[in-house]
Design an enzyme around this catalytic site. Structure first.
Site, PDB file in Angstrom:
ATOM      1  N   ASP A  71       9.582  -3.764   0.103  1.00  0.00           N
ATOM      2  CA  ASP A  71       9.718  -3.844  -1.355  1.00  0.00           C
ATOM      3  C   ASP A  71       9.511  -5.287  -1.791  1.00  0.00           C
ATOM      4  OD1 ASP A  71      10.339  -1.272  -2.554  1.00  0.00           O
ATOM      5  OD2 ASP A  71      12.153  -1.285  -1.344  1.00  0.00           O
ATOM      6  N   ARG A  79      11.620 -11.251  -0.478  1.00  0.00           N
ATOM      7  CA  ARG A  79      12.319 -10.657   0.675  1.00  0.00           C
ATOM      8  C   ARG A  79      12.249 -11.509   1.940  1.00  0.00           C
ATOM      9  NH1 ARG A  79      15.064  -7.461  -2.551  1.00  0.00           N
ATOM     10  NH2 ARG A  79      13.904  -5.691  -3.398  1.00  0.00           N
ATOM     11  N   ARG A 145      12.045  -5.393 -13.613  1.00  0.00           N
ATOM     12  CA  ARG A 145      11.101  -4.960 -12.573  1.00  0.00           C
ATOM     13  C   ARG A 145       9.904  -4.242 -13.180  1.00  0.00           C
ATOM     14  NH1 ARG A 145      14.486  -1.112  -8.926  1.00  0.00           N
ATOM     15  NH2 ARG A 145      12.609  -1.121  -7.618  1.00  0.00           N
ATOM     16  N   LYS A 175       5.568   3.724  -8.356  1.00  0.00           N
ATOM     17  CA  LYS A 175       6.932   4.259  -8.349  1.00  0.00           C
ATOM     18  C   LYS A 175       7.599   3.997  -9.708  1.00  0.00           C
ATOM     19  CE  LYS A 175       8.882   0.116  -6.134  1.00  0.00           C
ATOM     20  NZ  LYS A 175       9.444  -0.448  -4.888  1.00  0.00           N
ATOM     21  N   HIS A 176       8.588   4.825 -10.098  1.00  0.00           N
ATOM     22  CA  HIS A 176       9.267   5.905  -9.395  1.00  0.00           C
ATOM     23  C   HIS A 176       8.998   7.179 -10.194  1.00  0.00           C
ATOM     24  CE1 HIS A 176      11.426   2.104  -8.750  1.00  0.00           C
ATOM     25  NE2 HIS A 176      11.680   2.547  -7.515  1.00  0.00           N
ATOM     26  N   HIS A 188      20.756   4.281  -7.081  1.00  0.00           N
ATOM     27  CA  HIS A 188      21.363   3.822  -5.829  1.00  0.00           C
ATOM     28  C   HIS A 188      22.854   4.162  -5.800  1.00  0.00           C
ATOM     29  CE1 HIS A 188      17.757   1.278  -6.156  1.00  0.00           C
ATOM     30  NE2 HIS A 188      17.798   1.187  -4.848  1.00  0.00           N
ATOM     31  N   ASP A 260      11.853   8.231  -2.536  1.00  0.00           N
ATOM     32  CA  ASP A 260      12.658   7.027  -2.563  1.00  0.00           C
ATOM     33  C   ASP A 260      13.675   7.167  -1.428  1.00  0.00           C
ATOM     34  OD1 ASP A 260      13.678   4.591  -3.324  1.00  0.00           O
ATOM     35  OD2 ASP A 260      13.991   5.140  -5.423  1.00  0.00           O
TER      36      ASP A 260
END
Length: 536
Positions: A71, A79, A145, A175-176, A188, A260
């Site tokens: 991601d 990351r 995002r 996505k999503h 989440h 996901d």
């Protein structure tokens, strides 16, 4: 059969270095699963050089070509240390209405930067772009995002990003699906339930996805959202109405459908590991991302095939799609072989990448009056951050702490899991006396973050700003991240209060903003592109 699974691993070499051991498999488990044919690994953590070595090792553990993904929606440096970390996509979404051509050029460069660095690290699949239209400013997980809040802008910008990304020899992922931008719940943490009907989806959420499908996006990731007016029984990840009828038949997508992560609480609170894997595959997903227990998921899908619940033809179709997308990489990579040696250069980020990051940060900075710090008086730098757990945003070396400290400020960090700064006074909720004496520079790190959700009521901070203004204690205000929160604060700020904003939260954005925003009468000009030292 195991090819259908994508499991989570650390980008670090050793088990003891794992940041999230509850999600990241041990090396022993990884080696065993890859040896048995597991088809993909999603990675997090480490440096770009460590990741390069790690992906080579993972490939050596597998007998077959595997998908290696991450991601990295906002740059490889988001990351993995050493890569470029770019301001969030919404930066370009905000600029698009004023300068569409420039924004599209930058969006393509954004994709090129991520694709180039991902490939050189050994990744072959980037889980981006986010195609969600952020129609809800209070969205706790998509937020910055997203590439915008208007479907046409998101479609145009993500298409430009996609062009740059896949041209660098990696696979893409929209996505999503069918759209996470309207939610008020972080999937989440729990299952979002949305009332939007199919006409609303056609007019808004589906427009960017259709654009990416038309441009040949390699994969589409499902959303763990229940659209109760379309399928009242199943979230989109488990819904044939969404994956087969809408995505496959109506929208004409024939690439990979990937779920996901199935470890998200939207799923685990309601379904067991075995049931979730089978339901996703039965609904039309080709790849199962991060099941709670990979072996349980594999065995459950095998049982569903043996029992006849799912046909062998269905399995063969998914395997074909996966292998076909991997084979596409070879055609692009053959054109890029001569550029592979660039990874051996002394600096991982080339000039173009550095210039892109600088330009995007510069254009995202907005200053409403400069803040003048008087080092002869007590000054407090109060920094509010979403979380301090495993975040590179705020460390002891972050400019948001170092620069005010060099100006004589006392640093105080607040996060929702820390000491409670509030008192039972609605009009004056901040217990100012606990902070010490002095005027306060208030810095906010606020934006949508997975697993954070609506953890804190930001209305308390709105009231606290009013309180500090009323008592003439607010020397300046800075927001890193959410443009929505910045706009909300501007509505209640006195016109004379110094304030500044940038969409970026990374150290470079902090440094650039504060070096412009914080002023002193005896300011020393910095000519070496390092921190300005105001102490002499």
């Amino acid at each position: 059969m195991a090819e259908l699974l994508v499991v989570r691993a650390s980008g670090y070499a050793y088990d003891s270095q794992r940041k999230y051991p509850q999600f990241e498999l041990s090396n022993q488990s990884l080696k065993q699963l890859l040896g048995e044919g597991v088809g993909g690994v999603i990675l997090y953590g480490g440096s770009v050089n460590e990741l390069k070595e790690r992906t080579n090792i993972l490939r050596s553990w597998s007998k077959y070509p595997i998908l290696l993904c991450a991601d990295v929606e906002e740059g490889v440096g988001q990351r993995f240390e050493g890569g470029s970390w770019l301001p969030p996509p919404m930066s370009l979404g905000l600029r698009y209405s004023q300068k569409p051509k420039e924004s599209l050029v930058l969006a393509e460069e954004y994709g090129k930067c991520i694709g180039n660095q991902a490939r050189r690290c050994g990744l072959n699949w980037v889980l981006a772009p986010v195609c969600d239209v952020n129609s809800n400013p209070l969205n706790p997980v998509i937020n910055m995002r997203a590439w915008g809040s208007e479907p046409e802008a998101v479609a145009a910008l993500t298409s430009a990003f996609h062009k740059g990304l896949v041209g660098e020899g990696v696979l893409s992922c929209a996505k999503h699906f069918p759209g996470h931008g309207e939610t008020r719940v972080d999937s989440h943490m729990d299952l979002p339930i949305i009332e939007n009907d199919i006409s609303r989806l056609n007019d808004l959420e589906l427009i960017p996805f259709q654009a990416l499908i038309n441009h040949g996006v390699n994969s589409v990731m499902t959303a763990h959202i229940l659209f109760k007016n379309i399928d009242s029984s199943y979230p989109a990840t488990f819904s044939k109405k969404f994956l087969l009828n809408l995505l496959r038949k109506k929208m004409g997508f024939d690439g990979i459908i990937v779920t996901d992560a199935l470890v998200m609480k939207a799923i685990t609170k309601r379904y067991g590991c075995a049931e979730a894997a089978v339901m996703a595959f039965e609904a039309g997903a080709d790849l199962i991302l991060m099941p709670e227990d990979p072996m349980i998921a594999i065995n459950a899908i095998v049982d569903s095939l043996i029992s006849g619940r799912i046909s062998i033809n269905r399995l063969e179709t998914s395997l074909y799609r996966r292998r076909r997308e991997i084979s596409k990489l070879q055609k692009t990579l053959s054109k890029l072989i001569c550029r592979q040696s660039s990874f051996q250069s002394k600096e991982f980020e080339d000039t173009n990448h550095l210039d892109l990051a600088d330009k995007m940060i510069d254009m995202s900075i907005e200053i409403k009056h400069y803040s003048y710090i008087d080092s002869s008086h007590n000054q407090i730098n109060l920094v509010r951050v979403d979380s301090l757990s495993s975040t590179p945003i705020l460390t002891i070396s972050s400019p948001a702490l170092i620069i005010p400290k060099r100006l004589g400020c006392k640093n105080i960090i607040y996060h929702p899991d820390g000491v409670n700064p509030w008192q039972a006074k609605p009009q004056e909720p901040l217990a100012i006396e606990r902070l010490g004496r002095g005027r306060i520079l208030l810095q906010f790190f606020v934006r949508g973050n997975p697993f954070i959700g609506n953890q804190e009521d930001l209305s308390l901070w709105i009231a606290a700003v009013k309180q500090l203004q009323k008592n003439h204690l607010l020397s300046g205000l800075v927001v890193y991240g959410s443009f929505y929160f910045w706009k909300e604060l501007l509505e209640i700020l006195d016109s004379s209060v110094p304030a500044a904003y940038t969409s970026g939260q990374m150290p470079k954005a902090q440094e650039k903003l504060l070096q412009s925003f914080l002023q002193t009468k005896k300011e020393i000009v910095n000519t070496n592109n390092t921190f300005i030292d105001f102490t002499n």
